[in-house]
Design a protein around this motif. Structure first.
Motif, mmCIF file in Angstrom:
data_model
loop_
_atom_site.group_PDB
_atom_site.id
_atom_site.type_symbol
_atom_site.label_atom_id
_atom_site.label_comp_id
_atom_site.label_asym_id
_atom_site.label_seq_id
_atom_site.Cartn_x
_atom_site.Cartn_y
_atom_site.Cartn_z
ATOM 1 N N GLU A 1 0.822 -1.206 0.000
ATOM 2 C CA GLU A 1 0.000 0.000 0.000
ATOM 3 C C GLU A 1 0.860 1.261 0.000
ATOM 4 O OE1 GLU A 1 -4.089 -1.412 2.288
ATOM 5 O OE2 GLU A 1 -2.293 -0.961 3.481
ATOM 6 N N VAL A 2 1.955 1.243 0.781
ATOM 7 C CA VAL A 2 2.857 2.397 0.797
ATOM 8 C C VAL A 2 3.454 2.614 -0.589
ATOM 9 C CG1 VAL A 2 5.019 3.324 1.712
ATOM 10 C CG2 VAL A 2 3.414 2.187 3.245
ATOM 11 N N MET A 3 3.847 1.523 -1.245
ATOM 12 C CA MET A 3 4.426 1.650 -2.584
ATOM 13 C C MET A 3 3.428 2.258 -3.569
ATOM 14 S SD MET A 3 7.588 0.737 -2.506
ATOM 15 C CE MET A 3 7.588 1.552 -0.914
ATOM 16 N N ARG A 4 2.154 1.919 -3.396
ATOM 17 C CA ARG A 4 1.121 2.507 -4.251
ATOM 18 C C ARG A 4 1.004 4.004 -4.012
ATOM 19 N NH1 ARG A 4 -3.450 -1.272 -2.601
ATOM 20 N NH2 ARG A 4 -4.732 0.611 -2.808
ATOM 21 N N SER B 1 3.986 5.851 -5.474
ATOM 22 C CA SER B 1 3.975 5.887 -6.945
ATOM 23 C C SER B 1 3.198 7.083 -7.482
ATOM 24 C CB SER B 1 3.382 4.591 -7.503
ATOM 25 O OG SER B 1 1.976 4.526 -7.253
ATOM 26 N N HIS B 2 2.376 7.689 -6.613
ATOM 27 C CA HIS B 2 1.597 8.862 -7.030
ATOM 28 C C HIS B 2 2.266 10.177 -6.626
ATOM 29 C CE1 HIS B 2 -1.909 6.663 -8.511
ATOM 30 N NE2 HIS B 2 -1.787 5.855 -7.471
ATOM 31 N N LEU B 3 3.504 10.085 -6.135
ATOM 32 C CA LEU B 3 4.291 11.277 -5.819
ATOM 33 C C LEU B 3 5.440 11.386 -6.816
ATOM 34 C CD1 LEU B 3 4.557 10.848 -1.918
ATOM 35 C CD2 LEU B 3 3.153 12.535 -3.136
ATOM 36 N N SER B 4 5.898 12.591 -7.051
ATOM 37 C CA SER B 4 6.995 12.785 -8.001
ATOM 38 C C SER B 4 7.946 13.863 -7.502
ATOM 39 C CB SER B 4 6.451 13.173 -9.385
ATOM 40 O OG SER B 4 5.711 14.389 -9.306
ATOM 41 N N GLY B 5 9.162 13.871 -8.053
ATOM 42 C CA GLY B 5 10.153 14.884 -7.726
ATOM 43 C C GLY B 5 10.514 14.878 -6.247
ATOM 44 N N SER C 1 -3.209 13.832 -1.400
ATOM 45 C CA SER C 1 -3.669 13.575 -2.761
ATOM 46 C C SER C 1 -3.216 12.198 -3.235
ATOM 47 C CB SER C 1 -3.130 14.668 -3.696
ATOM 48 O OG SER C 1 -3.495 14.419 -5.027
ATOM 49 N N ALA C 2 -1.980 11.816 -2.895
ATOM 50 C CA ALA C 2 -1.456 10.502 -3.290
ATOM 51 C C ALA C 2 -2.201 9.381 -2.584
ATOM 52 C CB ALA C 2 0.038 10.438 -2.970
ATOM 53 N N MET C 3 -2.537 9.587 -1.316
ATOM 54 C CA MET C 3 -3.314 8.589 -0.570
ATOM 55 C C MET C 3 -4.670 8.371 -1.238
ATOM 56 S SD MET C 3 -1.899 7.622 2.592
ATOM 57 C CE MET C 3 -0.422 8.091 3.517
ATOM 58 N N LEU D 1 10.723 11.845 -2.954
ATOM 59 C CA LEU D 1 11.856 11.598 -2.061
ATOM 60 C C LEU D 1 11.462 11.819 -0.610
ATOM 61 C CD1 LEU D 1 14.793 11.000 -1.433
ATOM 62 C CD2 LEU D 1 15.362 13.365 -2.058
ATOM 63 N N MET D 2 10.688 12.856 -0.333
ATOM 64 C CA MET D 2 10.266 13.120 1.040
ATOM 65 C C MET D 2 9.366 11.996 1.563
ATOM 66 S SD MET D 2 9.618 17.246 0.841
ATOM 67 C CE MET D 2 9.741 17.610 2.583
ATOM 68 N N GLY D 3 8.478 11.500 0.711
ATOM 69 C CA GLY D 3 7.643 10.365 1.103
ATOM 70 C C GLY D 3 8.479 9.139 1.389
ATOM 71 N N ASN D 4 9.497 8.905 0.559
ATOM 72 C CA ASN D 4 10.405 7.776 0.761
ATOM 73 C C ASN D 4 11.139 7.874 2.096
ATOM 74 O OD1 ASN D 4 10.496 5.763 -1.408
ATOM 75 N ND2 ASN D 4 10.961 7.476 -2.743
#
Length: 321
Positions: free
Chosen positions: A115-118, A121-125, A256-258, A129-132
């Protein structure tokens, strides 16, 4: 009486005291809010003329009429106690019994690795990285926003969190998968610094008057924010500086990614940190090590994750098997 001989205003004294004691800007803003609220609630009376009975009435108001959470009521209490103890240097006296806001015990929302990987995958730039880092290193949102180039140690594969919650430093994991993106982010920081030096030398904001001790720190690569704001701003002295990205921008992107990931449970930036903790427990990480990585003051705070996993029952099995 001229302006120079006039004694400083109460809120100026509060801010000056908090800065001497090295409270964070967020705590300063929060405490000032509650102190002003306390004064307004009692008809703009000076706190020196009030005491425990007025504080008790204020706390009752927050719990009974405002229906604030227990943590919010405690925050207000801490702010007023700070005012009397450190600014007014006046004994508050016994507050006595008052209505406490309810403190419901809720387990944190956690996501599976898939679920975290999903979500990621909806975040960029930089947001990706901050989500990671929130998931891969267990960082709080504000800790991620405040990362500087000097906090990344590629050789030892660690991240240093400076002045985290409780103004404490700690180290945590640097995920190998984040290394290329972090190196790219540092390259961008170097390029942006060179551009600023060429066009007017706007320094980054620095903690606790460090710019007076090290005048060139604000324009050195080591002190640059990894995730800077899009434009400069003014600091408390009116100096133009570059601050880090505002947490609300990251919250908006993660929310938004969630939503885009169609998760069965609502989540936030802190959900990524919760998920870091539960994944490490699943891998067999001991609770003390996890406590250090998360920067928890109390082991009881960390143990909540054992209940999330259902490991808090000492191996007891249901009679149904």
């Amino acid at each position: 009486m001229d302006a120079q001989s006039r004694p400083p205003k109460l809120m100026d004294r509060v801010k000056a005291t908090m800065r001497v004691k090295r409270y964070s800007p967020r705590t300063e803003k929060t405490y000032c809010y509650w102190i002003r609220y306390f004064i307004r609630y009692h008809g703009v009376r000076h706190p020196a003329s009030m005491g425990a009975p007025e504080l008790k009435a204020f706390l009752e108001h927050l719990a009974v009429e405002r229906h604030v959470a227990a943590a919010t009521q405690n925050q207000a209490l801490n702010a007023i106690v700070f005012l009397y103890r450190h600014v007014l240097e006046q004994k508050l006296g016994e507050i006595g019994e008052f209505s406490h806001a309810r403190r419901p015990r809720r387990l944190p929302v956690v996501l599976s690795h898939q679920e975290v990987m999903r979500v990621l995958s909806h975040l960029s730039g930089p947001m990706h990285l901050m989500g990671n880092l929130m998931y891969g290193s267990g960082l709080r949102l504000i800790e991620t926003c405040r990362l500087r180039v000097r906090d990344i140690d590629f050789d030892r594969q660690i991240i240093t969190v400076r002045a985290g919650k409780g103004d404490k430093d700690r180290t945590t994991l640097l995920p190998a998968s984040c290394v290329p993106a972090l190196q790219h982010q540092i390259t961008l920081a170097q390029q942006q610094l060179s551009s600023r030096l060429h066009h007017g030398c706007v320094p980054v904001s620095l903690p606790h008057a460090l710019d007076r001790k090290y005048p060139n720190a604000g324009v050195s690569l080591a002190w640059q924010w990894l995730f800077p704001a899009s434009r400069p701003c003014f600091d408390d002295s009116g100096k133009t500086v570059l601050h880090h990205i505002h947490p609300s921008a990251v919250q908006k992107a993660v929310k938004s990614a969630m939503k885009a990931a169609s998760l069965p449970r609502p989540g936030s930036c802190h959900t990524l940190r919760h998920s870091f903790a539960t994944q490490l427990l699943v891998q067999g990480t001991d609770i003390r090590t996890l406590q250090e990585l998360l920067g928890h003051k109390s082991i009881e705070t960390t143990q909540i994750y054992t209940h999330v996993l259902g490991n808090g029952f000492a191996g007891v099995r249901s009679p149904l098997g």
